[in-house]
Design an enzyme around this catalytic site. Sequence first.
Site, PDB file in Angstrom:
ATOM      1  N   HIS A   1      26.287  44.728  40.842  1.00  0.00           N
ATOM      2  CA  HIS A   1      25.371  43.925  40.033  1.00  0.00           C
ATOM      3  C   HIS A   1      23.947  43.925  40.601  1.00  0.00           C
ATOM      4  O   HIS A   1      23.023  43.496  39.921  1.00  0.00           O
ATOM      5  CB  HIS A   1      25.882  42.484  39.871  1.00  0.00           C
ATOM      6  CG  HIS A   1      25.823  41.650  41.116  1.00  0.00           C
ATOM      7  ND1 HIS A   1      26.928  41.396  41.907  1.00  0.00           N
ATOM      8  CD2 HIS A   1      24.808  40.982  41.701  1.00  0.00           C
ATOM      9  CE1 HIS A   1      26.583  40.623  42.910  1.00  0.00           C
ATOM     10  NE2 HIS A   1      25.298  40.350  42.812  1.00  0.00           N
TER      11      HIS A   1
ATOM     12  N   ASP B   1      32.847  45.331  41.858  1.00  0.00           N
ATOM     13  CA  ASP B   1      31.442  44.954  42.023  1.00  0.00           C
ATOM     14  C   ASP B   1      30.841  45.596  43.268  1.00  0.00           C
ATOM     15  O   ASP B   1      30.115  44.958  44.027  1.00  0.00           O
ATOM     16  CB  ASP B   1      31.277  43.432  42.077  1.00  0.00           C
ATOM     17  CG  ASP B   1      29.822  43.009  41.842  1.00  0.00           C
ATOM     18  OD1 ASP B   1      29.023  43.868  41.404  1.00  0.00           O
ATOM     19  OD2 ASP B   1      29.492  41.846  42.113  1.00  0.00           O
TER      20      ASP B   1
ATOM     21  N   GLY C   1      19.927  36.548  46.802  1.00  0.00           N
ATOM     22  CA  GLY C   1      19.338  37.632  47.576  1.00  0.00           C
ATOM     23  C   GLY C   1      20.279  38.203  48.615  1.00  0.00           C
ATOM     24  O   GLY C   1      20.048  39.289  49.146  1.00  0.00           O
ATOM     25  N   ASN C   2      21.380  37.482  48.902  1.00  0.00           N
ATOM     26  CA  ASN C   2      22.354  37.946  49.888  1.00  0.00           C
ATOM     27  C   ASN C   2      23.331  38.971  49.328  1.00  0.00           C
ATOM     28  O   ASN C   2      24.076  39.595  50.087  1.00  0.00           O
ATOM     29  CB  ASN C   2      23.159  36.775  50.459  1.00  0.00           C
ATOM     30  CG  ASN C   2      22.522  36.138  51.666  1.00  0.00           C
ATOM     31  OD1 ASN C   2      22.122  34.981  51.626  1.00  0.00           O
ATOM     32  ND2 ASN C   2      22.417  36.895  52.756  1.00  0.00           N
ATOM     33  N   SER C   3      23.367  39.127  48.010  1.00  0.00           N
ATOM     34  CA  SER C   3      24.327  40.065  47.406  1.00  0.00           C
ATOM     35  C   SER C   3      24.193  41.454  48.010  1.00  0.00           C
ATOM     36  O   SER C   3      23.095  42.007  48.085  1.00  0.00           O
ATOM     37  CB  SER C   3      24.096  40.161  45.899  1.00  0.00           C
ATOM     38  OG  SER C   3      24.739  39.118  45.224  1.00  0.00           O
TER      39      SER C   3
ATOM     40  N   LEU D   1      50.470  51.715  37.527  1.00  0.00           N
ATOM     41  CA  LEU D   1      51.866  51.539  37.128  1.00  0.00           C
ATOM     42  C   LEU D   1      52.034  51.625  35.623  1.00  0.00           C
ATOM     43  O   LEU D   1      53.077  52.059  35.128  1.00  0.00           O
ATOM     44  CB  LEU D   1      52.405  50.193  37.609  1.00  0.00           C
ATOM     45  CG  LEU D   1      52.662  50.002  39.101  1.00  0.00           C
ATOM     46  CD1 LEU D   1      53.187  48.592  39.354  1.00  0.00           C
ATOM     47  CD2 LEU D   1      53.650  51.026  39.616  1.00  0.00           C
ATOM     48  N   GLY D   2      51.033  51.162  34.893  1.00  0.00           N
ATOM     49  CA  GLY D   2      51.147  51.127  33.445  1.00  0.00           C
ATOM     50  C   GLY D   2      51.861  49.888  32.951  1.00  0.00           C
ATOM     51  O   GLY D   2      52.652  49.953  31.996  1.00  0.00           O
ATOM     52  N   VAL D   3      51.595  48.743  33.581  1.00  0.00           N
ATOM     53  CA  VAL D   3      52.191  47.481  33.143  1.00  0.00           C
ATOM     54  C   VAL D   3      51.120  46.401  33.074  1.00  0.00           C
ATOM     55  O   VAL D   3      50.106  46.463  33.779  1.00  0.00           O
ATOM     56  CB  VAL D   3      53.317  47.006  34.102  1.00  0.00           C
ATOM     57  CG1 VAL D   3      54.482  47.970  34.095  1.00  0.00           C
ATOM     58  CG2 VAL D   3      52.782  46.815  35.525  1.00  0.00           C
TER      59      VAL D   3
END
Length: 520
Positions: A149, A179, A251-253, A308-310
């Site tokens: 982000h 993210d 600003g810490n992201s 897995l497809g679940v």
Amino acid sequence: MKAKLGVMSGSGLLGALLAAACTFSPPAVVLSDAASVPPQVVEGFSGIVKAVTPAVVNIQVTQGERVRGPRDPRRRDHEGPPGRPGPGPSPGPFGGQPPSPFGGPGPFGPPGDQDEPDMGPPGGPPRPEMSGGSGVVIDPSGYIVTNNHVVDRASDIKVFLHDKREFSAKVVGADPKTDLAVVKIEGKDLPYLKWGDYDKLQVGDIVLAVGSPFGLSQTVTMGIISAMGRGNVGIADYEDFIQTDASINPGNSGGALVNLKGELIGINTAIFSRTGGNEGVGFAVPVSIARMISDSLIKSGKVVRGWLGVGIQEITPDLAKAFKVKEQRGALVSDVNEHGPALKAGVQRGDVIVEFDGKDVQSVSELRNRVAATVVGSNVKLKVMRDGQEKMVTINIAERPADAILARGTEPGTPPEAAEPRKGPLNVLSDLRIKPLDEESRAQYNIGPKTAGVVVAHVQAGSPAEQAGLQRGDVVQEINRQPVHSVKEYEAAAGKIKKEENAVLLVNRQGNSIFIVINP
């Protein structure tokens, strides 16, 4: 009591003082080696800070004609400046606002967000805001890990090092599902941080957060690991956050969370805040995820995940009882993809996955992360509970397809039925009104053409169905494990439920399948 006081007086002042000292003096505390105070606490953290801060950078992002700090509509304190409507919180995985373990709307959001830039005087050019997020150099050749982000939708990225050098950066790859993103600057012999060992982290460990809060680069704060394995927070699709009380602010992201060895153990990503600033609850993507994602992005520019497809959901006490599971752990299979490896292996809807690759499954987020990290093509054993019995299946892990590919396709519809809402029988479903899933209903509730069942047209306020979470527009596909494709099948299945019995409904909500238990 009077007699005792009298005796104490008679024994003299010295005796009284000795008695008081014996009674109230705290025992001397002897610190063992295991519980001794780390030398950094006594000597300070300057040595660690000097080693770490050169590898933490300030990132400035340009979008269009103005410089922006990273923004995310999930933050309810960033719905737009006064007098101008903002985007509001985005829906969670099943619609509505993102989940919050503290109740109410989810106040979680990325700490890299900045206020809306000052647009300047009317008719003039926009005035850029010189702020952004943070990043961490993880390779001396210039690879930098940060939050997605921070750099999302950027037309230009500038990176500022501790020595005031400025570099242009390009995005190597991004992964919105965690993210995380990796950007690259053209440099050599750059200071960088080494990855720490996730398995050695413990709640209570002292950590340092380094970043550029409010554009103040090279800011260091201290705290502890408050919790590990935080999932279902509603920030990203794959969550296993380290929670810390080290001060994290806008600003810490993308900044670093390091241990007392100066090793990178997490990427600061989000805060819980009702004010927009630090309130002692911050979240960092752990090294176990950040290292795997960044390595994959550097090698191929994308992330390859196991699949897995679940569809899975958490086990509640009611669901545990309904599916004959003794312990409230594991992940309930709510849907099986018709093209996924789970179907080929024999996994069924209603199975409870309690063990994956020889290790117990405690939660949905844990299983999701472990599957994603599994090498594609490997064979893994699953232990499932089915109708109260343990079963072992072997599944060949496939590569997770893109979201667009996973979207449901078309199939021939069923013959149209009368669209008049039908009332349920005299039981926990009495206060529901359902109607057939016709083209009008599909358009009204944005239901895919492949979804089958009956649609909920009305839920009586205060009814057991509403209290269980059933909503208007939900598609009922099963009642007590009995498939429902039409109003007739719904009425037949609902009619078997006695007045004081509960009902387990399989519901499709905006393309996601979930089980809901309705108690009388």
